[in-house]
Design a protein around this motif. Structure first.
Motif, PDB file in Angstrom:
ATOM      1  N   GLU A  23       0.844  -1.187   0.000  1.00 22.48           N
ATOM      2  CA  GLU A  23       0.000   0.000   0.000  1.00 22.48           C
ATOM      3  C   GLU A  23       0.881   1.239   0.000  1.00 22.48           C
ATOM      4  O   GLU A  23       1.772   1.373   0.845  1.00 22.48           O
ATOM      5  CB  GLU A  23      -0.910   0.008   1.222  1.00 22.48           C
ATOM      6  N   ASP A  25       0.481   5.343  -0.009  1.00 18.43           N
ATOM      7  CA  ASP A  25      -0.409   6.513   0.090  1.00 18.43           C
ATOM      8  C   ASP A  25      -1.875   6.154  -0.151  1.00 18.43           C
ATOM      9  O   ASP A  25      -2.596   6.833  -0.892  1.00 18.43           O
ATOM     10  CB  ASP A  25       0.024   7.598  -0.906  1.00 18.43           C
ATOM     11  N   GLY A  26      -2.288   5.036   0.443  1.00 16.73           N
ATOM     12  CA  GLY A  26      -3.708   4.684   0.393  1.00 16.73           C
ATOM     13  C   GLY A  26      -4.150   3.852  -0.786  1.00 16.73           C
ATOM     14  O   GLY A  26      -5.311   3.439  -0.849  1.00 16.73           O
ATOM     15  N   HIS A  27      -3.271   3.580  -1.752  1.00 15.18           N
ATOM     16  CA  HIS A  27      -3.674   2.721  -2.865  1.00 15.18           C
ATOM     17  C   HIS A  27      -2.784   1.481  -2.947  1.00 15.18           C
ATOM     18  O   HIS A  27      -1.624   1.511  -2.554  1.00 15.18           O
ATOM     19  CB  HIS A  27      -3.658   3.481  -4.197  1.00 15.18           C
TER      20      HIS A  27
END
Length: 220
Positions: A23, A25-27
């Motif tokens: 993961e 930065d959130g993706h």
């Protein structure tokens, strides 16, 4: 040995030896793992990992996973290509007259062949095989973390080379801080331990090359 760019990520899972899901930065991103060893004690869901983006055209994955923060806080470089790179840098400062990487000897490719002229005009010949150590238990390094028939084969070649007059050595590059010794992981591969003892008895030198690790570099 320095990486041009580095990105922090969180490890999620490793579907196979070659890729991991992380993961950033959130993706979620699929990345290449630059180590085919097991690394089970390192790649634990939720751990901090570090990636580099080589920028090679046509790649399936943008990033390579090159370092991981172990649960005890130790930062470990797991890039299997890094040991040869730092050793090559080091050998170039050691006064050899000739250094040849990936040297064919017998039925194997040995990592380095070197030559040095002696004061008497003779030529000393050296063979060095390099192994990266990423497995740490209680402050001691262990190798291998998975069975390695190739590693045993290389030791047999070094024993043969020693008998033929070469200066032969096996260099363990310890890809973490604070570890100064590597022992054979006989629980995982007893044959490697046996071959290592035979190599020592034959006069093959065993080198422990200590390192300092940062997310973006490995310093021998």
């Amino acid at each position: 040995m320095k990486y041009d760019n580095i990105t922090r990520a969180t490890f999620l899972k490793r579907p196979n030896r070659f890729i991991a899901e992380v993961e950033i930065d959130g993706h979620q991103e699929t990345v290449h793992v630059k180590n085919t060893g097991r690394c089970k004690e390192l790649l634990i869901p939720g751990c901090e990992v570090w990636l580099t983006a080589p920028g090679t055209p046509g790649r399936k994955t943008k990033y390579d996973l090159v370092a991981v923060r172990k649960s005890n806080g130790l930062l470990i470089n797991i890039d299997s290509q890094a040991p040869n790179k730092v050793v090559k840098e080091w050998l170039q400062t050691q006064g050899y007259d000739r250094i040849v990487p990936e040297y064919t000897y017998g039925e194997s490719r040995i990592d380095f062949y070197m030559e040095r002229q002696t004061a008497g005009g003779d030529c000393r010949r050296f063979l060095m095989e390099v192994k990266g150590c990423t497995l740490e238990v209680g402050g001691i390094g262990y190798f291998p973390d998975a069975p390695t028939e190739r590693g045993v084969k290389h030791l047999r070649e070094l024993i043969k080379a020693r008998k033929e007059g070469y200066d032969a050595s096996l260099a363990f590059v310890i890809q973490m801080d604070g570890v100064k010794e590597v022992r054979p992981n006989i629980e995982t591969h007893p044959q490697f331990g046996e071959a290592l003892e035979e190599a020592k008895a034959a006069g093959v030198k065993i080198l422990f090359l200590t390192c300092h690790v940062e997310p973006d570099e490995l310093i021998l």
